[in-house]
Scaffold this motif. Structure first.
Motif, mmCIF file in Angstrom:
data_model
loop_
_atom_site.group_PDB
_atom_site.id
_atom_site.type_symbol
_atom_site.label_atom_id
_atom_site.label_comp_id
_atom_site.label_asym_id
_atom_site.label_seq_id
_atom_site.Cartn_x
_atom_site.Cartn_y
_atom_site.Cartn_z
ATOM 1 N N ASP A 20 71.373 101.631 32.529
ATOM 2 C CA ASP A 20 71.191 100.782 33.771
ATOM 3 C C ASP A 20 70.457 101.161 34.942
ATOM 4 O O ASP A 20 70.223 100.935 36.187
ATOM 5 C CB ASP A 20 72.800 100.577 34.428
ATOM 6 C CG ASP A 20 73.672 99.697 33.286
ATOM 7 O OD1 ASP A 20 72.999 98.783 32.547
ATOM 8 O OD2 ASP A 20 74.817 99.784 33.456
ATOM 9 N N ASN A 74 67.927 99.075 36.666
ATOM 10 C CA ASN A 74 68.473 98.057 36.816
ATOM 11 C C ASN A 74 68.111 96.723 36.305
ATOM 12 O O ASN A 74 67.693 95.636 36.828
ATOM 13 C CB ASN A 74 68.298 97.675 38.464
ATOM 14 C CG ASN A 74 69.053 98.973 39.106
ATOM 15 O OD1 ASN A 74 70.192 99.068 39.060
ATOM 16 N ND2 ASN A 74 68.233 99.109 40.307
ATOM 17 N N THR A 75 67.891 96.963 34.820
ATOM 18 C CA THR A 75 67.198 95.866 34.114
ATOM 19 C C THR A 75 68.311 94.718 34.019
ATOM 20 O O THR A 75 69.475 95.206 33.975
ATOM 21 C CB THR A 75 66.427 96.442 32.909
ATOM 22 O OG1 THR A 75 66.307 95.401 31.892
ATOM 23 C CG2 THR A 75 67.532 96.982 32.039
ATOM 24 N N THR A 76 67.708 93.720 33.604
ATOM 25 C CA THR A 76 68.648 92.548 33.321
ATOM 26 C C THR A 76 68.977 92.368 31.822
ATOM 27 O O THR A 76 69.628 91.358 31.506
ATOM 28 C CB THR A 76 67.994 91.110 34.006
ATOM 29 O OG1 THR A 76 66.781 90.846 33.591
ATOM 30 C CG2 THR A 76 68.004 91.058 35.694
#
Length: 485
Positions: free
Chosen positions: A182, A185-187
């Protein structure tokens, strides 16, 4: 399961039993053979033997409120003992190819949610209480009634969802799919391999195992899944001996320094049945909510597993009912009691039993093999735990495919059935939980039937369980309102 498979597995005119064991377990009657049952028993054991490594890691890595930890060696012994005894009891008493062991997810709740609030003895006492309450639900007939109240399409959706879930477990266990860190902050939550590409010998073993398994299945080779597991384990041992591999994960496929080890039964009986209610700093409401969480997860995980395994084995009757259901559910509840009493966390039915079903298991006789191997693991743990996840995981992919075939029986043109079925199927792998998928399906079914003016078609037990699931999903705000969090 295809019509051809069903015809093969359950012939219209079953051959006569060859002996009293055959007659008791109804092996010939269910279209099976001793060879298939034995192969299935081995396949189930090898696909779930990881619990002998994983359960001690999960429970052994946690500390209770007083900073105490559980001994990993004692945890391994307790895990193997409960799995051996309860799997054999299920085979003899329930006559289903359904193995039991410490439940994943349930052990995490015990380790990281319950133990930090109290002592280990108190935490395991809650597990025993949970099991006793589940047994009470079985004795009163409520648990069996809930299962019978579920519409057949939802039962089929549960099986399909479990198929996708178990395939996802296989991909993740083998490292073919990994969680993306994380930090960026990838979706996107998961990716191929560890870096977006496949790399390393362990993943190659898994890929070759999948190709070998599906090739053998396509050619209808007897023992396909077991052949693949054994072959890939041997290959993994060779690769490990000649290549420089950083890690295989939980299990390294190398010949152990010693084959026999002495079991340590030191954790057996270390539980306090009502100690949690007197634990300092823990309110009665909190204890009740913890027990509720354990019961709900265990209750519906087992329900989905029993229905899914029975459906894949072709054992459901014309009304979609599981044979010997009352005894099966009572034994499963007793397994939770046994797990808590042995300090190995709640034991429950294992969806990995589907590997044995895929290998031909149709009766509880295969449990004698699986349970016997767990009993041997008490003394031969170093030898029996050399199968790496990369060698066992292809079986889960193959079984996922077999269970997925039941999707054709769902009427996708009826939205009151199709939408709850879809949510059941999708939520299981996406949330990594059988319980969550069943809950989403139940709530959607009740809502849509009500919106369409068909509320009278909903069994009152589905109303009740859906209400419990509403509480289950909203447990965090409820705890905040009650001031317990």
């Amino acid at each position: 399961m295809s019509e051809a498979q069903q015809t093969t597995d359950r012939p219209s005119a079953a051959p006569p039993a060859v002996n009293s064991v055959d007659r008791y377990f109804r092996i010939s009657e269910r279209g099976s053979t001793f060879a298939r049952e034995i192969r299935g028993g081995f396949a189930t054991f090898f696909t779930m033997a990881y619990i002998l490594v994983l359960n001690p890691i999960i429970l052994g890595s946690a500390k209770d409120k007083y900073g105490h930890t559980l001994d990993p060696v004692q945890l391994t012994t307790a895990t193997a003992l409960v799995a051996a005894v309860m799997t054999i009891v299920m085979g003899v008493g329930g006559n289903l190819p359904l193995a039991l062991a410490a439940g994943l997810g349930l052990n995490a709740v015990v380790a990281f949610q319950i133990a930090p609030l109290m002592s280990w003895d108190d935490a395991m006492g809650l597990v025993v209480l949970e099991g006793l309450l589940i047994c009470a639900l079985v004795v009163t007939g409520l648990r069996e009634a809930v299962m019978h109240a579920i519409p057949q399409p939802l039962k089929q959706a549960i099986s399909v969802g479990i198929g996708l879930f178990i395939a996802f477990i296989g991909f993740v266990d083998a490292g073919f799919v990994t969680r993306i860190p994380d930090v960026a902050n990838t979706t996107v939550p998961v990716q191929l391999g560890g870096t977006g590409t496949l790399s390393g010998w362990p993943v190659l073993v898994f890929c070759l195992g999948v190709l070998l398994t599906i090739g053998l299945l396509a050619r209808k080779v007897k023992g396909a899944i077991l052949i693949s597991i054994v072959t890939m384990t041997v290959l993994a041992m060779v690769i490990d001996a000649v290549a420089d591999i950083k890690s295989w994960g939980l299990t390294t496929p190398s010949w152990p320094d010693r084959v026999v080890d002495t079991p340590d039964f030191g954790l057996l009986g270390h539980f306090s049945l009502f100690g949690a209610f007197g634990a300092p700093g823990v309110g009665v409401i909190t204890v009740v909510l913890l027990i509720f969480t354990l019961i709900l997860s265990d209750f519906f995980d087992t329900m989905g597993t029993v229905v899914g395994i029975s459906a894949e084995a072709g054992l459901l009757d014309e009304e979609g009912k599981v044979p010997n259901l009352g005894r099966v559910l009572l034994i499963d509840g007793a397994a939770a009691v046994a797990g808590g009493a042995a300090s190995s966390s709640s034991a429950t039915s294992y969806i990995e039993s589907a590997a044995g079903v895929g290998e031909g298991s149709r009766t509880g006789f295969s449990n004698l093999i699986t349970g016997g191997l767990f009993a041997l693991a008490l003394f031969f743990t170093p030898l029996l735990t050399i199968v790496p996840l990369q060698a066992a995981a292809p079986a889960l992919i193959a079984v996922g495919f077999l269970m997925m075939t039941q999707v054709k029986h769902i009427d996708w043109d009826r939205y009151d059935i199709a939408i709850p079925a879809f949510l059941t199927i999708a939520v299981m792998p996406f949330t990594y939980s059988i319980t969550n998928g069943i809950g989403a399906g139940f709530l959607a079914y009740v809502l849509i039937k009500t919106v369409l003016g068909k509320a009278k078609e909903i069994h009152w037990l589905l109303w009740g369980t859906s209400a419990l699931f509403a509480v289950y999903f909203a447990i965090d705000p409820i705890e905040q309102l009650l001031g317990t969090k």
